[in-house]
Every structure is written in C-alpha cells, then in structure tokens.
Write an enzyme that holds these catalytic residues in place. Structure first.
Site, PDB file in Angstrom:
ATOM      1  N   HIS A 100      -7.940  -4.641   2.719  1.00 28.62           N
ATOM      2  CA  HIS A 100      -7.209  -5.906   2.579  1.00 28.62           C
ATOM      3  C   HIS A 100      -6.235  -6.071   3.732  1.00 28.62           C
ATOM      4  O   HIS A 100      -5.545  -5.129   4.109  1.00 28.62           O
ATOM      5  CB  HIS A 100      -6.448  -5.975   1.246  1.00 28.62           C
ATOM      6  CG  HIS A 100      -5.613  -4.774   0.968  1.00 28.62           C
ATOM      7  ND1 HIS A 100      -6.149  -3.590   0.502  1.00 28.62           N
ATOM      8  CD2 HIS A 100      -4.283  -4.549   1.107  1.00 28.62           C
ATOM      9  CE1 HIS A 100      -5.189  -2.698   0.361  1.00 28.62           C
ATOM     10  NE2 HIS A 100      -4.041  -3.248   0.729  1.00 28.62           N
ATOM     11  N   HIS A 102      -2.814  -7.805   5.086  1.00 23.51           N
ATOM     12  CA  HIS A 102      -1.556  -8.369   4.595  1.00 23.51           C
ATOM     13  C   HIS A 102      -1.101  -9.468   5.549  1.00 23.51           C
ATOM     14  O   HIS A 102      -1.071  -9.254   6.762  1.00 23.51           O
ATOM     15  CB  HIS A 102      -0.440  -7.320   4.591  1.00 23.51           C
ATOM     16  CG  HIS A 102      -0.612  -6.191   3.623  1.00 23.51           C
ATOM     17  ND1 HIS A 102       0.107  -6.106   2.448  1.00 23.51           N
ATOM     18  CD2 HIS A 102      -1.402  -5.082   3.655  1.00 23.51           C
ATOM     19  CE1 HIS A 102      -0.219  -4.989   1.807  1.00 23.51           C
ATOM     20  NE2 HIS A 102      -1.132  -4.345   2.518  1.00 23.51           N
TER      21      HIS A 102
HETATM   22  P1  5GP Z   1      -1.704  -1.202   0.381  1.00 20.08           P
HETATM   23  O1  5GP Z   1      -0.579  -0.228   0.351  1.00 20.08           O
HETATM   24  O2  5GP Z   1      -2.939  -0.650  -0.272  1.00 20.08           O
HETATM   25  O3  5GP Z   1      -1.976  -1.743   1.767  1.00 20.08           O
HETATM   26  O4  5GP Z   1      -1.195  -2.459  -0.429  1.00 20.08           O
HETATM   27  C1  5GP Z   1      -1.611  -2.760  -1.710  1.00 20.08           C
HETATM   28  C2  5GP Z   1      -0.891  -4.025  -2.111  1.00 20.08           C
HETATM   29  O5  5GP Z   1      -1.520  -4.538  -3.268  1.00 20.08           O
HETATM   30  C3  5GP Z   1       0.570  -3.800  -2.450  1.00 20.08           C
HETATM   31  O6  5GP Z   1       1.372  -4.628  -1.610  1.00 20.08           O
HETATM   32  C4  5GP Z   1       0.666  -4.183  -3.924  1.00 20.08           C
HETATM   33  O7  5GP Z   1       1.859  -4.874  -4.227  1.00 20.08           O
HETATM   34  C5  5GP Z   1      -0.560  -5.062  -4.117  1.00 20.08           C
HETATM   35  N1  5GP Z   1      -1.140  -4.994  -5.454  1.00 20.08           N
HETATM   36  C6  5GP Z   1      -1.422  -3.854  -6.156  1.00 20.08           C
HETATM   37  N2  5GP Z   1      -1.999  -4.169  -7.329  1.00 20.08           N
HETATM   38  C7  5GP Z   1      -2.083  -5.526  -7.362  1.00 20.08           C
HETATM   39  C8  5GP Z   1      -2.583  -6.452  -8.340  1.00 20.08           C
HETATM   40  O8  5GP Z   1      -3.086  -6.097  -9.400  1.00 20.08           O
HETATM   41  N3  5GP Z   1      -2.499  -7.784  -8.030  1.00 20.08           N
HETATM   42  C9  5GP Z   1      -1.972  -8.228  -6.842  1.00 20.08           C
HETATM   43  N4  5GP Z   1      -1.932  -9.548  -6.647  1.00 20.08           N
HETATM   44  N5  5GP Z   1      -1.491  -7.374  -5.913  1.00 20.08           N
HETATM   45  C10 5GP Z   1      -1.540  -6.054  -6.168  1.00 20.08           C
END
Ligand code: 5GP
Ligand code: ZN
Length: 143
Positions: A100, A102
């Site tokens: 994903h 950001h």
């Molecule tokens: P990562 O650290 O993997 O790059 O970021 C994961 C992101 O996903 C985090 O910013 C977290 O807040 C978001 N996130 C985790 N679970 C969910 C969810 O169930 N729904 C949404 N909309 N965001 C999520």
C-alpha cells in the site's frame, strides 16, 4: 484474495472503510489511524505483499492512482504538500502485508519530518563503494 488479510477484506467489502477512489485494479481509502487529515492508503486489489511481488501492469495502475489522487487529496484538506511513500517490507516498518502507498498530507509548520528521517544512521561510503553499488544496480536493470 487472502482470507486473513485486512486490506483484502476491505477490497472485498467485508470490512468497512472510507473509500475515496476505486477502479478495476486499485482501491484507495482513508487510513484508520491517520498521521494527518486526508491520510490515504492506495492498494492494488490483488493481494501482493511488497512492491517486488506486484507484476508490471499492477505497478502501472498503482502509480497511476497515486499520481492522480495525490493532488486531489492535498486540495481536499488544503494541504501545502504531501509525503507519498511505501513501507516496503517488514524491516522498513510495513505492518499490513498487502502492499500500500501512503499519501500523507503535509502542512507548513506541522512538525513532521521529511522522508530522509525514516532510515537509520547514514552509512559512510567511499567513492569506489558508491561506484560499485551504482554499477550493480545498473547491470541488474539491464538484465
Ligand atoms: P504500514 O505500517 O503497513 O505501512 O501501514 C499500515 C497502515 O494501515 C497504518 O497507517 C494503519 O493505521 C492502517 N490500517 C491498519 N488497519 C486498518 C484498517 O482496518 N482500516 C484502515 N482504513 N486502515 C488500517
Ligand atoms: Zn491482501
């Protein structure tokens, strides 16, 4: 679809999310725990863990969505700028193993840091070491 993947379940509509964009290959929705108003996640609908797992066509549609959405997100929250980034793999801080991007809106004086702040201590690299690294990357791209 991976049954135990949160983002696959969002793509599938099993878990609710504030979806802001959808096309055949990509879904974008607000981050549930935003770092700034408008913090948006852009995901391929197909389950891939990291960027290296995404096939070329998937990479194109993912970047196209990031490219078109970024100014729209910035304008929606009246941001001055944004950081657009991937935590690409666990060692880089990726917590959800479904790739994903950001889009994090930024505001003058918001106290945040640039993307340079994400890595550890800067390495000391000689000119020869830099040349060797550049050659290794360029050779691998040509293969
Ligand atoms: P990562 O650290 O993997 O790059 O970021 C994961 C992101 O996903 C985090 O910013 C977290 O807040 C978001 N996130 C985790 N679970 C969910 C969810 O169930 N729904 C949404 N909309 N965001 C999520
Ligand atoms: Zn997934």
């Amino acid at each position: 679809m991976s049954e135990d993947c949160i983002f696959c379940r969002i793509v599938d509509g099993e878990i609710p999310a504030r979806v802001v964009y959808e096309d055949a290959d990509v879904l974008a929705f607000l981050d549930a725990n935003p770092l700034a108003p408008g913090h948006t996640l852009v995901v391929p609908k197909a389950h891939h863990e990291t960027l290296r797992d995404v096939p070329p066509a998937g990479g194109e549609s993912l970047f196209a969505a990031l490219h078109s959405l970024t100014p729209v997100v910035e304008d929606a929250v009246d941001a001055d700028a944004s950081n657009v980034a991937f935590n690409n793999g666990e060692a880089a801080g990726q917590e959800v193993p479904h790739v994903h991007g950001h889009i994090i809106p930024r505001f003058d004086g918001d106290g945040g840091r640039p993307v340079h702040a994400v890595a550890g201590d800067r390495p000391e690299l000689s000119e020869d070491e830099l040349d060797a690294i550049a050659d290794d990357i360029a050779d691998a791209v040509d293969e």
